[in-house]
Design an enzyme around this catalytic site. Structure first.
Site, mmCIF file in Angstrom:
data_model
loop_
_atom_site.group_PDB
_atom_site.id
_atom_site.type_symbol
_atom_site.label_atom_id
_atom_site.label_comp_id
_atom_site.label_asym_id
_atom_site.label_seq_id
_atom_site.Cartn_x
_atom_site.Cartn_y
_atom_site.Cartn_z
ATOM 1 N N LYS A 67 2.817 4.010 4.234
ATOM 2 C CA LYS A 67 2.852 2.643 3.707
ATOM 3 C C LYS A 67 3.767 2.574 2.488
ATOM 4 O O LYS A 67 4.500 1.601 2.294
ATOM 5 C CB LYS A 67 1.425 2.210 3.357
ATOM 6 N N HIS A 71 7.233 0.168 2.198
ATOM 7 C CA HIS A 71 7.192 -0.973 1.293
ATOM 8 C C HIS A 71 8.097 -0.833 0.077
ATOM 9 O O HIS A 71 8.111 -1.721 -0.783
ATOM 10 C CB HIS A 71 5.745 -1.244 0.864
ATOM 11 N N HIS A 82 8.650 -2.404 9.839
ATOM 12 C CA HIS A 82 7.379 -1.910 10.362
ATOM 13 C C HIS A 82 6.567 -3.058 10.963
ATOM 14 O O HIS A 82 6.880 -4.235 10.770
ATOM 15 C CB HIS A 82 6.572 -1.181 9.279
ATOM 16 N N GLN A 100 -7.845 -14.575 -1.807
ATOM 17 C CA GLN A 100 -6.948 -14.279 -2.917
ATOM 18 C C GLN A 100 -6.922 -12.773 -3.092
ATOM 19 O O GLN A 100 -7.962 -12.136 -3.282
ATOM 20 C CB GLN A 100 -7.429 -14.952 -4.202
ATOM 21 N N LYS A 105 -4.185 -4.875 -6.151
ATOM 22 C CA LYS A 105 -3.222 -4.642 -5.072
ATOM 23 C C LYS A 105 -1.855 -4.290 -5.648
ATOM 24 O O LYS A 105 -1.417 -4.843 -6.658
ATOM 25 C CB LYS A 105 -3.102 -5.886 -4.191
ATOM 26 N N CYS A 117 -4.273 -9.882 6.203
ATOM 27 C CA CYS A 117 -2.925 -9.467 6.606
ATOM 28 C C CYS A 117 -2.766 -7.987 6.276
ATOM 29 O O CYS A 117 -3.016 -7.568 5.155
ATOM 30 C CB CYS A 117 -1.854 -10.291 5.909
ATOM 31 N N SER A 118 -2.362 -7.215 7.272
ATOM 32 C CA SER A 118 -2.256 -5.777 7.059
ATOM 33 C C SER A 118 -1.387 -5.175 8.162
ATOM 34 O O SER A 118 -0.538 -5.875 8.734
ATOM 35 C CB SER A 118 -3.649 -5.133 7.030
ATOM 36 N N GLU A 180 8.198 -6.424 1.542
ATOM 37 C CA GLU A 180 7.793 -6.416 2.950
ATOM 38 C C GLU A 180 9.010 -6.627 3.835
ATOM 39 O O GLU A 180 9.907 -7.415 3.514
ATOM 40 C CB GLU A 180 6.775 -7.528 3.241
ATOM 41 N N GLU A 182 8.762 -6.913 7.985
ATOM 42 C CA GLU A 182 7.777 -6.743 9.042
ATOM 43 C C GLU A 182 8.099 -7.576 10.275
ATOM 44 O O GLU A 182 8.725 -8.634 10.177
ATOM 45 C CB GLU A 182 6.390 -7.177 8.551
#
Length: 258
Positions: A67, A71, A82, A100, A105, A117-118, A180, A182
């Protein structure tokens, strides 16, 4: 930085630019990452070891990477792409559950976004090599993350209740270091789950009507994730107003928004 196109996002070019992907990065974070992650939450740093699915332009897996690797804007600007998913969960009143993101994060902290979202992981149960198996994989990943982030048990969001709508290819920076890039699978589901938010993931959660969400966008004190804003500005309200016929919006083409 060169433009991201179908000709640059080929498997051979990706493996040439990112040779460590070929061996599937699963070795965790190195000592060299200490400065990069200085000051970040320990649990969120640990989650950066998760292994994402690296894609070519056509959403075909060509390897995997952490990850963290996926990112970093330095990699994103060279075309590293990805797979991801975005869940939109509606209750019996057709209100949308928003979250939120927690201040802990690493990417997009404190921002409002869709329900969950992941990323599907590069593991047999979540990876897919064509559209049908990839959809099954992201639905399984959605169950896993709804539980981890919002405490929603998988039996409250059965796989067959998720509706796949489309895939969105987008790119967005977070803070100059992170971002990101994606191909994002959009999943709708109607459910009435019990929500027990994980405070390390979710700062707040609420159900909203379409008009209430529009009012939130007018509030200058609130911020929103770029993918959520993008989806809202283009498709969400049309999909939402036809929630009971949402399956009619399903499509196989990838919507490019880069």
């Amino acid at each position: 930085m060169s433009a991201i196109t179908e000709s640059t996002l080929t498997r051979d070019n990706i493996l040439r630019l990112f040779p460590d992907i070929a061996s599937t990065i699963q070795t965790g974070l190195s000592a060299q990452d200490a400065q990069l992650f200085d000051g970040y939450d320990e649990e969120q740093v640990r989650l950066m070891e998760e292994v994402c699915i690296v894609l070519d332009w056509n959403d075909t897996p060509c390897g995997s990477a952490s990850k963290k690797t996926c990112h970093l804007m330095s990699n994103i600007n060279n075309g590293l792409l990805h797979r991801a998913f975005s869940v939109f969960l509606f209750n019996d009143e057709n209100k949308l559950l928003l979250q939120q993101r927690a201040d802990e994060k690493i990417t997009f902290p404190g921002m409002w976004t869709n329900t969950c979202c992941s990323h599907p992981l590069a593991i047999p149960s979540e990876i897919g090599y064509d559209l049908p198996t990839s959809i099954i994989g992201v639905k399984r990943a959605a169950q896993r993350k709804l539980d981890q982030e919002l405490g929603i048990a998988s039996d409250q969001v059965p796989l067959d209740k998720f509706h796949f709508l489309t895939r969105i290819h987008y790119k967005a920076p977070s803070d100059g270091i992170w971002g990101e890039h994606e191909i994002d699978y959009i999943l709708f589901i109607k459910a009435a789950p019990t929500v027990k938010a994980n405070p390390n993931e979710v700062k707040d959660a609420r159900y909203v009507t379409a008009n209430e969400l529009r009012a939130m966008f007018e509030d200058k004190e609130l911020s929103f994730t770029p993918w959520f804003k993008l989806i809202c500005e283009t498709y969400l309200f049309d999909w939402w107003s036809n929630i009971d016929q949402v399956a009619s919006f399903r499509e196989t083409e990838i919507r490019r928004m880069i």
